[in-house]
Design an enzyme around this catalytic site. Structure first.
Site, PDB file in Angstrom:
ATOM      1  N   TYR A  14      16.832 -12.736  -7.316  1.00 52.42           N
ATOM      2  CA  TYR A  14      15.448 -12.456  -7.690  1.00 52.42           C
ATOM      3  C   TYR A  14      15.014 -11.013  -7.466  1.00 52.42           C
ATOM      4  CZ  TYR A  14      15.222 -17.546  -7.496  1.00 52.42           C
ATOM      5  OH  TYR A  14      15.451 -18.879  -7.698  1.00 52.42           O
ATOM      6  N   HIS A  19       8.545 -11.111 -10.873  1.00 51.70           N
ATOM      7  CA  HIS A  19       7.858 -11.891  -9.837  1.00 51.70           C
ATOM      8  C   HIS A  19       7.981 -11.224  -8.465  1.00 51.70           C
ATOM      9  CE1 HIS A  19       5.595 -15.483  -9.293  1.00 51.70           C
ATOM     10  NE2 HIS A  19       6.537 -16.279  -8.834  1.00 51.70           N
ATOM     11  N   PHE A  64      10.223 -18.218   0.043  1.00 52.10           N
ATOM     12  CA  PHE A  64      10.084 -18.377  -1.399  1.00 52.10           C
ATOM     13  C   PHE A  64       8.596 -18.377  -1.727  1.00 52.10           C
ATOM     14  CE2 PHE A  64      14.488 -19.548  -1.039  1.00 52.10           C
ATOM     15  CZ  PHE A  64      15.045 -18.956  -2.161  1.00 52.10           C
ATOM     16  N   ASN A  66       6.333 -19.983  -3.448  1.00 52.18           N
ATOM     17  CA  ASN A  66       5.384 -21.098  -3.387  1.00 52.18           C
ATOM     18  C   ASN A  66       4.995 -21.509  -1.975  1.00 52.18           C
ATOM     19  OD1 ASN A  66       5.764 -20.963  -6.114  1.00 52.18           O
ATOM     20  ND2 ASN A  66       6.708 -22.975  -6.316  1.00 52.18           N
ATOM     21  N   ASP A  92       2.431 -10.081  -8.370  1.00 49.39           N
ATOM     22  CA  ASP A  92       2.463  -9.978  -9.824  1.00 49.39           C
ATOM     23  C   ASP A  92       1.344 -10.795 -10.465  1.00 49.39           C
ATOM     24  OD1 ASP A  92       4.182 -12.268  -8.841  1.00 49.39           O
ATOM     25  OD2 ASP A  92       4.136 -12.757 -10.971  1.00 49.39           O
ATOM     26  N   ASN A 113       1.221 -19.278  -7.665  1.00 49.21           N
ATOM     27  CA  ASN A 113       1.550 -20.230  -6.597  1.00 49.21           C
ATOM     28  C   ASN A 113       1.661 -19.597  -5.216  1.00 49.21           C
ATOM     29  OD1 ASN A 113       1.478 -22.521  -8.211  1.00 49.21           O
ATOM     30  ND2 ASN A 113       3.604 -22.251  -8.850  1.00 49.21           N
TER      31      ASN A 113
END
Length: 191
Positions: A14, A19, A64, A66, A92, A113
């Site tokens: 990632y 993101h 992460f 969320n 973002d 989220n």
């Protein structure tokens, strides 16, 4: 004390995605302030520096996206911080054009989220810097988890410098309204 929180997802998979602009921005700030050390604490990667007489913590939750609130609440509780004054969250935003930034003192998650998770732990009142990653006609998940394209990559350094300047002003100038007036404009990226 101030905590500058960049949102993103951990792991190589990632690290260069849209993101992860929050992580990228925090890393860029760390580079600007010559901060090389980073340690794990509060379910996050943490580094700190005394800037103009104030302790500033640079913070990247490793839970992460969320579950970002789980990490953020730990540091807030540990240092007994006031979210309204002491934290700045960089993340973002697909609803903003690529390169635009918006500063807000409070508000809803806007469907993000990571912000939704933070709000569930500390409420809606905290300073945030929303970084426009643009919206595409394709799937939203595919867009946010996609890497910056060549055109975006060319403008990224300039956008990160704008975010740096914004955060530096927030750390040294206490007039958030003036900072918002200055930065809440359409992007002005040289071509």
């Amino acid at each position: 004390m101030k905590v500058v929180i960049g949102l993103g997802n951990p792991g190589k998979k990632y690290e260069k995605t849209r993101h992860n602009i929050g992580f990228i921005a925090v890393d860029n700030l760390r580079k600007k302030f010559n901060i090389s050390d980073e340690r794990e604490k509060f379910q996050a990667l943490v580094s700190e520096k005394n800037i103009d007489g104030e302790k500033v913590i640079f913070f990247k939750p490793q839970t992460f996206m969320n579950l970002s609130g789980n990490s953020v609440i730990e540091i807030i509780n540990f240092y007994k911080l006031d979210p309204k004054k002491d934290i700045i969250v960089i993340y973002d935003d697909m609803d903003l054009s690529f390169g635009d930034i918006r500063i807000r003192e409070k508000g809803s998650s806007g469907g993000h989220n990571g912000i939704k998770s933070i709000i569930s732990h500390i409420g809606e009142e905290f300073i945030r810097i929303k970084c426009g990653i643009g919206a595409k006609e394709r799937d939203a998940v595919e867009h946010v988890l996609g890497e910056f394209n060549q055109t975006e990559q060319k403008d990224l350094d300039e956008i990160l410098e704008k975010i740096n300047n914004c955060v530096i002003e927030m750390l040294s100038v206490q007039n958030l309204d003036r900072i918002m007036q200055k930065y809440n404009k359409k992007k002005e990226i040289s071509k």
